[in-house]
Scaffold this motif. Structure first.
Motif, short mmCIF file in Angstrom:
data_model
loop_
_atom_site.label_atom_id
_atom_site.label_comp_id
_atom_site.label_asym_id
_atom_site.label_seq_id
_atom_site.Cartn_x
_atom_site.Cartn_y
_atom_site.Cartn_z
N GLU A 38 0.80 -1.19 0.07
CA GLU A 38 -0.03 0.18 -0.12
C GLU A 38 0.87 1.15 0.06
O GLU A 38 0.52 2.33 -0.70
CB GLU A 38 -0.81 0.09 1.26
CG GLU A 38 -2.21 -1.03 1.01
CD GLU A 38 -3.15 -0.74 0.08
OE1 GLU A 38 -3.26 0.33 -0.56
OE2 GLU A 38 -3.66 -1.84 -0.41
N GLY A 41 2.12 1.92 -3.35
CA GLY A 41 0.98 2.29 -4.56
C GLY A 41 0.32 1.31 -5.12
O GLY A 41 0.26 1.65 -6.50
N ARG A 43 -2.02 -0.37 -5.51
CA ARG A 43 -3.49 -0.14 -6.17
C ARG A 43 -3.53 0.47 -7.33
O ARG A 43 -4.36 0.25 -8.32
CB ARG A 43 -4.61 0.20 -5.08
CG ARG A 43 -4.83 -0.97 -4.04
CD ARG A 43 -5.85 -0.46 -3.06
NE ARG A 43 -5.94 -1.20 -2.16
CZ ARG A 43 -6.66 -2.41 -1.86
NH1 ARG A 43 -7.41 -2.34 -2.97
NH2 ARG A 43 -6.73 -3.16 -0.92
N GLN A 44 -2.79 1.58 -7.25
CA GLN A 44 -2.87 2.66 -8.49
C GLN A 44 -2.09 1.89 -9.77
O GLN A 44 -2.42 2.03 -10.77
CB GLN A 44 -2.06 3.74 -8.02
CG GLN A 44 -2.92 4.70 -7.34
CD GLN A 44 -2.49 4.19 -5.67
OE1 GLN A 44 -1.97 3.32 -5.44
NE2 GLN A 44 -3.51 4.75 -4.87
N ALA A 47 -4.58 -0.75 -11.12
CA ALA A 47 -5.43 -0.30 -11.64
C ALA A 47 -5.05 0.22 -13.12
O ALA A 47 -5.77 0.26 -14.24
CB ALA A 47 -6.02 1.07 -10.96
N GLN A 48 -3.71 0.70 -13.21
CA GLN A 48 -3.16 1.19 -14.60
C GLN A 48 -2.94 0.14 -15.48
O GLN A 48 -2.96 -0.05 -16.67
CB GLN A 48 -1.89 2.14 -14.32
CG GLN A 48 -1.24 2.50 -15.70
CD GLN A 48 0.09 2.96 -15.19
OE1 GLN A 48 0.49 3.32 -14.04
NE2 GLN A 48 0.99 3.50 -16.23
#
Length: 156
Positions: A38, A41, A43-44, A47-48
């Protein structure tokens, strides 16, 4: 002469047992890994990297599926079916930060539907993040007597 032959009795051994109302998990060590990811990052980045063209109203988010796959690999899972042992743990969704755990069939359906260009994009984004792609037999998919290699990420 021995006064008390029991390992649990006597004044030399006292064991206090307490019960807690808090949920407990055998996979609690994932908490530290998830905090680390976390902070980085994850999750970011996922997502990308992960495509999502699904339209079902009851779908599990792609990020949740990817984190469930990470948890499966990190807990020693060598097949997609090993996710099922994690689904019964009621603490794990809170550790991973997901609403609900996907089934093994959901993972195989999603990741099996990725085309080559999507896998290459995923590999490129994850390598920039610091995760590298391995050709590992960790999650082998047997098909018609031959084995296909699954793209698996590992922490560097």
């Amino acid at each position: 002469m021995q006064s008390n032959g029991s390992a649990f009795g006597g004044s030399a051994t006292s064991l206090e047992v307490r019960y807690t109302g808090k949920p407990v998990s055998g996979w609690g060590g994932l908490e530290a890994v998830m905090r680390y990811l976390e902070k980085r990052g994850v999750r970011q980045v996922l997502a990308q990297a992960l495509p999502d063209g699904r339209t079902s109203p009851n779908q599990i988010p792609v990020l949740d599926m990817a984190l469930a796959l990470f948890a499966t690999v990190l807990t020693g899972g060598r097949r997609f079916a090993h996710l099922e042992r994690l689904r019964s743990d009621e603490v794990l969704p809170a550790i991973l930060g997901v609403q609900r755990m996907p089934s093994a069939m959901t993972l195989t359906r999603y990741f099996g539907g990725l085309v080559r260009s999507q896998i290459e994009h995923l590999s490129e984004v994850l390598s920039q993040f610091g995760l590298r792609r391995l050709r590992a037999p960790a999650l082998e998919l047997p098909r018609f007597g031959r084995r296909r290699w699954a793209a698996v990420t590992s922490l560097c």
